[in-house]
Write a protein that holds these residues in place. Structure first.
Motif, PDB file in Angstrom:
ATOM      1  N   PHE A 191       4.798   5.377 -32.174  1.00 53.62           N
ATOM      2  CA  PHE A 191       5.486   5.828 -30.964  1.00 53.62           C
ATOM      3  C   PHE A 191       4.580   5.820 -29.741  1.00 53.62           C
ATOM      4  O   PHE A 191       5.054   5.897 -28.610  1.00 53.62           O
ATOM      5  N   SER A 192       3.268   5.732 -29.950  1.00 52.64           N
ATOM      6  CA  SER A 192       2.327   5.828 -28.837  1.00 52.64           C
ATOM      7  C   SER A 192       2.518   4.656 -27.884  1.00 52.64           C
ATOM      8  O   SER A 192       2.492   3.485 -28.290  1.00 52.64           O
ATOM      9  N   SER A 193       2.707   4.940 -26.609  1.00 53.69           N
ATOM     10  CA  SER A 193       3.001   3.900 -25.632  1.00 53.69           C
ATOM     11  C   SER A 193       1.820   2.952 -25.463  1.00 53.69           C
ATOM     12  O   SER A 193       0.660   3.355 -25.535  1.00 53.69           O
ATOM     13  N   ARG A 194       2.145   1.700 -25.191  1.00 55.04           N
ATOM     14  CA  ARG A 194       1.149   0.636 -25.112  1.00 55.04           C
ATOM     15  C   ARG A 194       0.979   0.112 -23.685  1.00 55.04           C
ATOM     16  O   ARG A 194       1.860   0.233 -22.849  1.00 55.04           O
ATOM     17  N   GLY A 195      -0.186  -0.515 -23.461  1.00 56.46           N
ATOM     18  CA  GLY A 195      -0.407  -1.253 -22.232  1.00 56.46           C
ATOM     19  C   GLY A 195       0.280  -2.610 -22.318  1.00 56.46           C
ATOM     20  O   GLY A 195       0.977  -2.891 -23.287  1.00 56.46           O
ATOM     21  N   PRO A 196       0.148  -3.441 -21.294  1.00 56.84           N
ATOM     22  CA  PRO A 196      -0.769  -3.296 -20.175  1.00 56.84           C
ATOM     23  C   PRO A 196      -0.290  -2.320 -19.117  1.00 56.84           C
ATOM     24  O   PRO A 196       0.863  -1.897 -19.096  1.00 56.84           O
ATOM     25  N   ASN A 197      -1.225  -1.988 -18.249  1.00 57.20           N
ATOM     26  CA  ASN A 197      -1.033  -1.046 -17.153  1.00 57.20           C
ATOM     27  C   ASN A 197      -0.147  -1.693 -16.088  1.00 57.20           C
ATOM     28  O   ASN A 197      -0.524  -2.682 -15.473  1.00 57.20           O
ATOM     29  N   ARG A 198       1.027  -1.149 -15.848  1.00 57.77           N
ATOM     30  CA  ARG A 198       1.958  -1.741 -14.881  1.00 57.77           C
ATOM     31  C   ARG A 198       1.535  -1.500 -13.442  1.00 57.77           C
ATOM     32  O   ARG A 198       1.850  -2.294 -12.558  1.00 57.77           O
ATOM     33  N   ARG A 199       0.836  -0.415 -13.194  1.00 63.22           N
ATOM     34  CA  ARG A 199       0.488  -0.070 -11.811  1.00 63.22           C
ATOM     35  C   ARG A 199      -0.845  -0.641 -11.370  1.00 63.22           C
ATOM     36  O   ARG A 199      -1.117  -0.743 -10.175  1.00 63.22           O
ATOM     37  N   SER A 200      -1.688  -0.998 -12.321  1.00 62.83           N
ATOM     38  CA  SER A 200      -3.012  -1.510 -11.988  1.00 62.83           C
ATOM     39  C   SER A 200      -3.500  -2.346 -13.159  1.00 62.83           C
ATOM     40  O   SER A 200      -4.202  -1.868 -14.043  1.00 62.83           O
ATOM     41  N   ARG A 201      -3.116  -3.603 -13.158  1.00 66.28           N
ATOM     42  CA  ARG A 201      -3.342  -4.455 -14.320  1.00 66.28           C
ATOM     43  C   ARG A 201      -4.813  -4.601 -14.685  1.00 66.28           C
ATOM     44  O   ARG A 201      -5.165  -4.828 -15.833  1.00 66.28           O
ATOM     45  N   GLY A 202      -5.680  -4.458 -13.684  1.00 64.99           N
ATOM     46  CA  GLY A 202      -7.102  -4.629 -13.931  1.00 64.99           C
ATOM     47  C   GLY A 202      -7.782  -3.422 -14.534  1.00 64.99           C
ATOM     48  O   GLY A 202      -9.001  -3.436 -14.734  1.00 64.99           O
ATOM     49  N   ILE A 203      -7.033  -2.366 -14.836  1.00 63.71           N
ATOM     50  CA  ILE A 203      -7.573  -1.176 -15.500  1.00 63.71           C
ATOM     51  C   ILE A 203      -6.881  -1.029 -16.849  1.00 63.71           C
ATOM     52  O   ILE A 203      -5.664  -0.876 -16.923  1.00 63.71           O
ATOM     53  N   LEU A 204      -7.654  -1.076 -17.922  1.00 62.50           N
ATOM     54  CA  LEU A 204      -7.089  -0.954 -19.264  1.00 62.50           C
ATOM     55  C   LEU A 204      -6.548   0.450 -19.494  1.00 62.50           C
ATOM     56  O   LEU A 204      -7.229   1.445 -19.241  1.00 62.50           O
ATOM     57  N   LYS A 205      -5.321   0.521 -19.967  1.00 61.97           N
ATOM     58  CA  LYS A 205      -4.708   1.789 -20.362  1.00 61.97           C
ATOM     59  C   LYS A 205      -3.936   1.565 -21.659  1.00 61.97           C
ATOM     60  O   LYS A 205      -3.346   0.504 -21.838  1.00 61.97           O
ATOM     61  N   PRO A 206      -3.864   2.524 -22.597  1.00 63.73           N
ATOM     62  CA  PRO A 206      -4.508   3.838 -22.522  1.00 63.73           C
ATOM     63  C   PRO A 206      -6.026   3.718 -22.554  1.00 63.73           C
ATOM     64  O   PRO A 206      -6.570   2.682 -22.939  1.00 63.73           O
ATOM     65  N   ASP A 207      -6.695   4.802 -22.178  1.00 59.37           N
ATOM     66  CA  ASP A 207      -8.151   4.815 -22.209  1.00 59.37           C
ATOM     67  C   ASP A 207      -8.688   5.051 -23.608  1.00 59.37           C
ATOM     68  O   ASP A 207      -9.736   4.509 -23.970  1.00 59.37           O
ATOM     69  N   ILE A 250      -4.950   1.167 -28.463  1.00 60.15           N
ATOM     70  CA  ILE A 250      -5.959   2.206 -28.719  1.00 60.15           C
ATOM     71  C   ILE A 250      -6.984   2.365 -27.604  1.00 60.15           C
ATOM     72  O   ILE A 250      -7.839   3.238 -27.690  1.00 60.15           O
ATOM     73  N   GLY A 251      -6.923   1.537 -26.562  1.00 60.50           N
ATOM     74  CA  GLY A 251      -7.925   1.639 -25.519  1.00 60.50           C
ATOM     75  C   GLY A 251      -9.316   1.414 -26.073  1.00 60.50           C
ATOM     76  O   GLY A 251      -9.557   0.480 -26.842  1.00 60.50           O
ATOM     77  N   ALA A 252     -10.241   2.299 -25.727  1.00 54.70           N
ATOM     78  CA  ALA A 252     -11.616   2.176 -26.204  1.00 54.70           C
ATOM     79  C   ALA A 252     -11.768   2.581 -27.657  1.00 54.70           C
ATOM     80  O   ALA A 252     -12.782   2.282 -28.286  1.00 54.70           O
ATOM     81  N   GLY A 253     -10.764   3.274 -28.222  1.00 55.57           N
ATOM     82  CA  GLY A 253     -10.832   3.689 -29.622  1.00 55.57           C
ATOM     83  C   GLY A 253     -10.462   5.151 -29.792  1.00 55.57           C
ATOM     84  O   GLY A 253      -9.846   5.770 -28.921  1.00 55.57           O
ATOM     85  N   TYR A 254     -10.838   5.693 -30.931  1.00 51.42           N
ATOM     86  CA  TYR A 254     -10.481   7.051 -31.363  1.00 51.42           C
ATOM     87  C   TYR A 254     -11.623   8.000 -31.028  1.00 51.42           C
ATOM     88  O   TYR A 254     -12.777   7.760 -31.395  1.00 51.42           O
TER      89      TYR A 254
END
Length: 583
Positions: A299-315, A407-411
């Motif tokens: 259920f955890s929401s995934r990227g890419p970041n819609r508001r700022s594509r050059g910033i990876l989200k989630p962190d 997962i962004g950078a990880g756990y």
């Protein structure tokens, strides 16, 4: 000026008397099938939870806050202030939950409040949303907050379905009776829609004393359980949606219930078809540890970041599946006349993960009182685990390696985050050139940075998304020669005299060069710069997203890791310089 008119509050006033103030912002998802915890409808009221020491909480006095923008943030500020004034020494964390429907950073209470928090040295831990696993579903994407996804822990609430064939299959249950008995019971599958949603069908089937299998869909499982119980069944097997893979999010039901992963459920159905008189029984094993973990929550929401594509989200991701959490009440729990409503329940969602991250942030802030919110965030991201407890890459629910968009950078690894070696630091002012670089007009920039001094983007340098001093690295290769240079500044917070050597791990389709290849520090808090040049090996545009990693390694003690994400462009204007670009 009245800050209420601008959706602001004075966080230093709120922090008076509190040693550490961290905000965990949780987000309510809308689809019932996607939201895995706050309640079975997937909807819950906006609320503020005051977390008190050691294990108490207070929600009743702070429910039903205003629903949007300035009045919403002001209401939260007022209630937080009230709680701190009542007993400031007891408040350890504030958790605010609301539904995010904003358009861009200037119209988003979490972005606005998060920036104000960053101005005053407070890190906001924001839930990334519960509408995964589809792409571009992550919310709370501002780079000045830490956006949190959810992963599993190694704890399971195991219950076994023993079939008449002798095969035993494991699921999970929070509906363990005092004595279910050892006898085998008739096993049936709903002959209606398969989802156990029509009581008349179940009564016609004569399910009394039997165990019935119910597919996902039609209604939430706790509602089905009531219907199945009224029909006389002895127990229920609930098959999870296929998208959930191996992950089970158990809920308490009114009759003995085992929740099964989709693929295991198919084995039970196959057994029913294989014999004229199928039987089964439940064996409840309680809490079991050392299961494979973490796995990215479905259920955890995934990227890419819609508001700022050059910033990876989630962190980052944190524990967000089957978490013991304080609650005002447990929905659909049947209690006897003398029984008291439990104060805790098992919950799942990114809004369970976000408080974990805020707790780790509080530990870091306690150990390093002068660190900025960005430094604390960097410490968690660069030390996060990207392998599971079997030392394999963290997987998604389908068993494949989880992507950075999941997962962004990880756990999060709290022990490592206390002493990260290096951090990527930013002040709140550093985000202003970034906002100008996104194409935000002055009015929107000034609404975000209020009550700071107003700025004019035309009179200041702009920072491209890729060059924001962020712990992760995102390169958008959208124009010939499909090469981009990315700048970073690392601050030494480890050993005063130390040398870090770079290690780059990328697929053969990429060429990555780091200059310099060594960072030699001579003092604490010294800042050294480096440049990462990323290009495709073929000289052509990447066909799809490519992932790699960069590590700064110092001896056996420090490994400072940054994910590298390379995105294909869309042509036309450089995607690396495109974000929300609001008017």
């Amino acid at each position: 000026m009245d800050n209420r008119n601008h959706g602001r509050c004075s966080l230093p006033r709120l922090a008076v008397g509190a040693a550490v103030l961290l905000l965990a912002v949780s987000l309510a998802a809308t689809p019932a099938a996607s939201h895995a915890g706050h309640d079975d409808t997937g909807l819950h009221s906006n609320y503020l939870v005051i977390v008190r020491k050691p294990y108490a909480y207070d929600t009743n006095l702070y429910k039903n806050v205003s629903s949007w923008h300035a009045s919403l943030v002001a209401s939260v500020c007022d209630m937080a202030k009230e709680a701190l004034e009542r007993d400031p020494s007891s408040v350890s964390r504030l958790i605010y939950s609301y539904r995010n429907v904003a358009g861009d950073f200037s119209d988003d209470p979490v972005s606005l409040g998060g920036y104000s928090a960053a101005m005053h040295g407070v890190l906001v831990s924001a839930a990334g949303g519960n509408t995964g696993p589809g792409p571009s579903t992550v919310v709370n994407e501002a780079p000045w907050v830490i956006t949190v996804g959810a992963g599993t822990t190694d704890r399971r609430f195991v219950a076994t379905v023993k079939l008449g064939s002798g095969v035993s299959l494991d699921g999970e249950s929070l509906s363990e009776p005092k004595d279910f008995g050892a006898e085998m019971r008739p096993l049936v599958h709903d002959v209606g829609d398969g989802m156990c949603t029509t009581e008349s069908v179940l009564r016609a089937m004569n399910v009394t004393g039997k165990i019935i299998i119910c597919d996902a869909g039609g209604d939430v499982s706790v509602a089905k359980a009531k219907l199945v119980l009224r029909s006389g069944a002895a127990g229920m097997i609930v098959i999870a949606p296929q998208v959930y893979g191996s992950v089970i999010v158990p809920r308490p039901h009114v009759l003995p219930t085992v929740q099964m992963p989709f693929m295991i459920g198919q084995k039970i159905k196959a057994y029913i078809r294989s014999t004229p008189s199928p039987t089964a029984n439940f064996i409840f094993k309680g809490t079991v540890f050392k299961a494979k973990s973490p796995v990215a929550a479905p259920f955890s929401s995934r990227g890419p970041n819609r508001r700022s594509r050059g910033i990876l989200k989630p962190d980052i991701i944190g524990p967000g599946v089957n978490i013991l959490a304080g609650v005002p009440k447990i929905e659909d729990l049947a209690l006897g006349a003398e029984e008291v409503m439990p104060k805790f329940d098992i919950k799942s969602g990114t809004s369970m993960a976000a408080p974990h991250i805020s707790g780790v942030a509080a530990l870091i802030k306690n150990a390093h009182p002068t660190w900025s919110p960005a430094a604390i965030k960097s410490a968690m991201m660069t030390t996060a685990d990207y392998t599971d407890n079997l030392r394999k890459p963290i997987t998604d629910v389908d068993g494949a390696p989880a992507t950075y968009y999941a997962i962004g950078a990880g756990y999060v690894n709290a022990r490592k985050a206390i002493d990260p070696g290096l951090v990527y630091n930013l002040s709140s002012l550093d985000y202003i050139p970034y906002l100008c670089g996104l194409g935000y007009k002055d009015q929107k920039v000034n609404s975000i940075i209020h009550p700071g001094p107003a700025v004019e983007c035309a009179k200041m340098p702009k920072v491209d998304q890729k060059d924001l001093n962020y712990p992760s690295i995102t390169a958008v290769l959208d124009m010939e020669p499909y090469e981009v240079s990315i700048n970073r500044s690392a601050t030494n917070v480890g050993a005063a005299t130390s040398t870090y050597a770079v290690e780059v791990d990328v697929p053969a389709t990429l060429a990555v060069e780091v200059n310099p290849a060594k960072l030699e520090f001579r003092a604490l808090n010294e800042v050294l710069n480096y440049t990462v040049t990323v290009k495709t090996a073929s000289g052509k545009a990447p066909a799809s997203t490519i992932e790699g990693q960069l590590k700064w390694v110092s001896g056996k003690k420090y490994v400072v890791r940054s994910p590298i994400l390379v995105c294909a462009g869309t042509g036309g204007k450089s995607a690396a310089s495109m974000g929300a670009a609001p008017a």
